[in-house]
Design a protein around this motif. Structure first.
Motif, mmCIF file in Angstrom:
data_model
loop_
_atom_site.group_PDB
_atom_site.id
_atom_site.type_symbol
_atom_site.label_atom_id
_atom_site.label_comp_id
_atom_site.label_asym_id
_atom_site.label_seq_id
_atom_site.Cartn_x
_atom_site.Cartn_y
_atom_site.Cartn_z
ATOM 1 N N SER A 1 0.767 14.121 2.251
ATOM 2 C CA SER A 1 1.228 14.831 1.052
ATOM 3 C C SER A 1 0.113 14.963 0.024
ATOM 4 O O SER A 1 -0.040 16.010 -0.617
ATOM 5 C CB SER A 1 2.421 14.089 0.435
ATOM 6 O OG SER A 1 3.527 14.095 1.310
ATOM 7 N N ILE A 2 -0.667 13.904 -0.140
ATOM 8 C CA ILE A 2 -1.785 13.943 -1.088
ATOM 9 C C ILE A 2 -2.782 15.032 -0.691
ATOM 10 O O ILE A 2 -3.237 15.818 -1.531
ATOM 11 C CB ILE A 2 -2.481 12.566 -1.149
ATOM 12 C CG1 ILE A 2 -1.573 11.551 -1.838
ATOM 13 C CG2 ILE A 2 -3.827 12.669 -1.876
ATOM 14 C CD1 ILE A 2 -2.073 10.118 -1.761
ATOM 15 N N LEU A 3 -3.107 15.093 0.590
ATOM 16 C CA LEU A 3 -4.073 16.080 1.063
ATOM 17 C C LEU A 3 -3.518 17.502 0.962
ATOM 18 O O LEU A 3 -4.267 18.450 0.690
ATOM 19 C CB LEU A 3 -4.473 15.765 2.503
ATOM 20 C CG LEU A 3 -5.281 14.472 2.694
ATOM 21 C CD1 LEU A 3 -5.503 14.186 4.175
ATOM 22 C CD2 LEU A 3 -6.616 14.560 1.963
ATOM 23 N N GLU A 4 -2.227 17.668 1.171
ATOM 24 C CA GLU A 4 -1.625 18.998 1.044
ATOM 25 C C GLU A 4 -1.696 19.493 -0.400
ATOM 26 O O GLU A 4 -2.079 20.644 -0.659
ATOM 27 C CB GLU A 4 -0.172 18.961 1.526
ATOM 28 C CG GLU A 4 -0.032 18.855 3.032
ATOM 29 C CD GLU A 4 1.406 18.721 3.491
ATOM 30 O OE1 GLU A 4 1.690 19.019 4.661
ATOM 31 O OE2 GLU A 4 2.265 18.297 2.672
ATOM 32 N N ILE A 5 -1.325 18.626 -1.329
ATOM 33 C CA ILE A 5 -1.380 19.008 -2.743
ATOM 34 C C ILE A 5 -2.820 19.313 -3.152
ATOM 35 O O ILE A 5 -3.086 20.290 -3.867
ATOM 36 C CB ILE A 5 -0.796 17.887 -3.627
ATOM 37 C CG1 ILE A 5 0.688 17.681 -3.320
ATOM 38 C CG2 ILE A 5 -0.986 18.221 -5.111
ATOM 39 C CD1 ILE A 5 1.298 16.460 -3.995
ATOM 40 N N GLN B 1 -9.958 10.748 -6.676
ATOM 41 C CA GLN B 1 -9.820 9.289 -6.698
ATOM 42 C C GLN B 1 -8.985 8.803 -5.516
ATOM 43 O O GLN B 1 -9.323 7.804 -4.866
ATOM 44 C CB GLN B 1 -9.170 8.859 -8.018
ATOM 45 C CG GLN B 1 -10.009 9.165 -9.252
ATOM 46 C CD GLN B 1 -9.259 8.914 -10.552
ATOM 47 O OE1 GLN B 1 -8.051 8.618 -10.552
ATOM 48 N NE2 GLN B 1 -9.952 9.029 -11.677
ATOM 49 N N LEU B 2 -7.908 9.531 -5.228
ATOM 50 C CA LEU B 2 -7.035 9.134 -4.123
ATOM 51 C C LEU B 2 -7.718 9.341 -2.774
ATOM 52 O O LEU B 2 -7.498 8.573 -1.834
ATOM 53 C CB LEU B 2 -5.726 9.928 -4.183
ATOM 54 C CG LEU B 2 -4.818 9.604 -5.371
ATOM 55 C CD1 LEU B 2 -3.619 10.546 -5.403
ATOM 56 C CD2 LEU B 2 -4.341 8.152 -5.299
ATOM 57 N N LYS B 3 -8.548 10.369 -2.684
ATOM 58 C CA LYS B 3 -9.279 10.602 -1.435
ATOM 59 C C LYS B 3 -10.192 9.425 -1.120
ATOM 60 O O LYS B 3 -10.308 9.004 0.041
ATOM 61 C CB LYS B 3 -10.098 11.896 -1.535
ATOM 62 C CG LYS B 3 -10.875 12.213 -0.263
ATOM 63 C CD LYS B 3 -11.579 13.555 -0.351
ATOM 64 C CE LYS B 3 -12.731 13.522 -1.319
ATOM 65 N NZ LYS B 3 -13.536 14.783 -1.273
ATOM 66 N N ILE B 4 -10.821 8.892 -2.145
ATOM 67 C CA ILE B 4 -11.698 7.732 -1.951
ATOM 68 C C ILE B 4 -10.885 6.527 -1.478
ATOM 69 O O ILE B 4 -11.288 5.803 -0.555
ATOM 70 C CB ILE B 4 -12.441 7.403 -3.261
ATOM 71 C CG1 ILE B 4 -13.396 8.546 -3.623
ATOM 72 C CG2 ILE B 4 -13.201 6.088 -3.128
ATOM 73 C CD1 ILE B 4 -14.065 8.387 -4.974
ATOM 74 N N LYS B 5 -9.720 6.326 -2.088
ATOM 75 C CA LYS B 5 -8.857 5.211 -1.679
ATOM 76 C C LYS B 5 -8.382 5.383 -0.238
ATOM 77 O O LYS B 5 -8.328 4.422 0.533
ATOM 78 C CB LYS B 5 -7.660 5.104 -2.619
ATOM 79 C CG LYS B 5 -8.007 4.627 -4.027
ATOM 80 C CD LYS B 5 -6.755 4.475 -4.875
ATOM 81 C CE LYS B 5 -7.095 3.961 -6.266
ATOM 82 N NZ LYS B 5 -5.885 3.808 -7.116
ATOM 83 N N MET C 1 0.833 -1.209 0.000
ATOM 84 C CA MET C 1 0.000 0.000 0.000
ATOM 85 C C MET C 1 0.862 1.253 0.000
ATOM 86 O O MET C 1 0.609 2.221 -0.705
ATOM 87 C CB MET C 1 -0.916 -0.001 1.235
ATOM 88 C CG MET C 1 -1.850 1.208 1.328
ATOM 89 S SD MET C 1 -3.058 1.233 -0.007
ATOM 90 C CE MET C 1 -4.022 2.664 0.444
ATOM 91 N N SER C 2 1.932 1.216 0.806
ATOM 92 C CA SER C 2 2.801 2.384 0.926
ATOM 93 C C SER C 2 3.462 2.717 -0.404
ATOM 94 O O SER C 2 3.559 3.876 -0.790
ATOM 95 C CB SER C 2 3.868 2.141 2.000
ATOM 96 O OG SER C 2 4.740 3.241 2.080
ATOM 97 N N LEU C 3 3.918 1.663 -1.127
ATOM 98 C CA LEU C 3 4.580 1.885 -2.408
ATOM 99 C C LEU C 3 3.614 2.485 -3.421
ATOM 100 O O LEU C 3 3.964 3.415 -4.157
ATOM 101 C CB LEU C 3 5.149 0.560 -2.935
ATOM 102 C CG LEU C 3 5.892 0.638 -4.277
ATOM 103 C CD1 LEU C 3 7.070 1.595 -4.164
ATOM 104 C CD2 LEU C 3 6.360 -0.753 -4.709
ATOM 105 N N ASP C 4 2.394 1.970 -3.458
ATOM 106 C CA ASP C 4 1.385 2.504 -4.378
ATOM 107 C C ASP C 4 1.095 3.971 -4.067
ATOM 108 O O ASP C 4 0.946 4.794 -4.973
ATOM 109 C CB ASP C 4 0.090 1.688 -4.279
ATOM 110 C CG ASP C 4 0.263 0.277 -4.835
ATOM 111 O OD1 ASP C 4 1.215 0.073 -5.604
ATOM 112 O OD2 ASP C 4 -0.546 -0.597 -4.484
ATOM 113 N N LEU C 5 1.018 4.293 -2.790
ATOM 114 C CA LEU C 5 0.741 5.671 -2.399
ATOM 115 C C LEU C 5 1.892 6.595 -2.780
ATOM 116 O O LEU C 5 1.677 7.724 -3.220
ATOM 117 C CB LEU C 5 0.483 5.750 -0.891
ATOM 118 C CG LEU C 5 -0.916 5.366 -0.414
ATOM 119 C CD1 LEU C 5 -1.017 5.477 1.101
ATOM 120 C CD2 LEU C 5 -1.975 6.247 -1.070
#
Length: 286
Positions: free
Chosen positions: A57-61, A30-34, A1-5
């Motif tokens: 990082s995803i949420l910051e971007i 899409q990432l928020k749903i995941k 999971m970590s690598l995919d993220l």
């Protein structure tokens, strides 16, 4: 999971750096749903640190991109989702270099919404190091200029915004300031030349159509031959009615006041209410 993220973060960052705002928004959704499906969206303290870092990082971007798209609703949602990562996981994750930027944007958003007590409470909770950061100092300077009535400094601040995201919130803040200035104009003058109104409301040369639209929304009338605005007429204001309206603006209270011979006065109401609300906020701060 970590690598995919991690791969997702890299892809999202690449799109963001390329200025592809719509593509960033689509991928971020899409990432928020995941993240929600895996539970990482809620910053669980027992999750893998690397996965939590990627989620942060995803949420910051996504937060930055929402502002660049002028989507204030999405900005508020992503920003709220970020807070547990900063607060609850402060001892588990290394500090984010984006945190001061997020704080500065939060402060600016509060100013633009007139949440002055919340603005000051947030400042009081910050560390000294945060207060010295350029991204945090910028909205603090804006607030000081507003309290001084130096709206021209706030207006010129757009020439030196520290990041693109700040410009969006500064525009909203200027909208709030224009409303306040317009209210003062309406209660101070029976009419005003268009050129003077543009100067007072910080509309530049070439923005006449924007000024006329702003004036029309407030019910101002423009006389084409003289290029002069006239303002809606209202009854003579009565401070007693204004005080009642500020305390209880319900139709029943207003009708009772009117039945006792108190004249309705919209201008005075609009002046007294903000003053009382500001006094209440200042009292809560003290």
């Amino acid at each position: 999971m970590s690598l995919d993220l991690q791969q997702s973060v890299s892809e999202l960052q690449k799109l963001f750096d390329s200025g592809k705002k719509d593509e960033v928004a689509k991928l971020a959704t899409q990432l928020k749903i995941k993240l929600a499906q895996s539970g990482l969206y809620f910053a669980p303290p027992d999750a893998d640190p690397q996965s939590l870092l990627a989620a942060r990082s995803i949420l910051e971007i996504a937060t930055f991109n929402a502002l660049r798209r002028s989507n204030l609703v999405s900005y508020a949602q992503y920003n709220a989702a970020l807070q547990p990562f900063y607060v609850n996981l402060a001892n588990k994750l290394p500090p984010s270099p984006n945190r001061p930027i997020i704080i500065g944007l939060e402060l600016l958003a509060m100013l633009s919404e007139g949440k002055y007590s919340q603005f000051h409470m947030t400042l009081e909770a910050l560390d000294v190091a945060d207060l010295g950061d350029v991204f945090v100092r910028w909205p603090v300077d804006l607030e000081r200029w507003m309290m001084e009535g130096a709206y021209n400094k706030v207006y010129r601040a757009r020439e030196r915004v520290p990041r693109e995201e700040y410009a969006v919130l500064l525009d909203r803040l200027m909208g709030t300031i224009r409303e306040q200035i317009a209210l003062t104009i309406e209660t101070s003058y029976p009419s005003l030349p268009l050129a003077n109104a543009a100067q007072l409301l910080f509309f530049k040369d070439g923005e006449t159509s924007a000024l006329v639209k702003f004036a029309s929304e407030r019910g101002w009338s423009l006389e084409p031959s003289t290029q002069t605005f006239t303002f809606p007429k209202s009854p003579i204001p009565d401070i007693a009615l204004a005080a009642i309206a500020a305390h209880d603006s319900s139709r029943i209270a207003m009708d009772i006041a009117g039945g006792k011979g108190i004249k309705r006065g919209a201008p005075m109401q609009s002046m007294i209410r903000p003053a009382l609300e500001l006094a209440h906020e200042l009292e809560s701060i003290v």
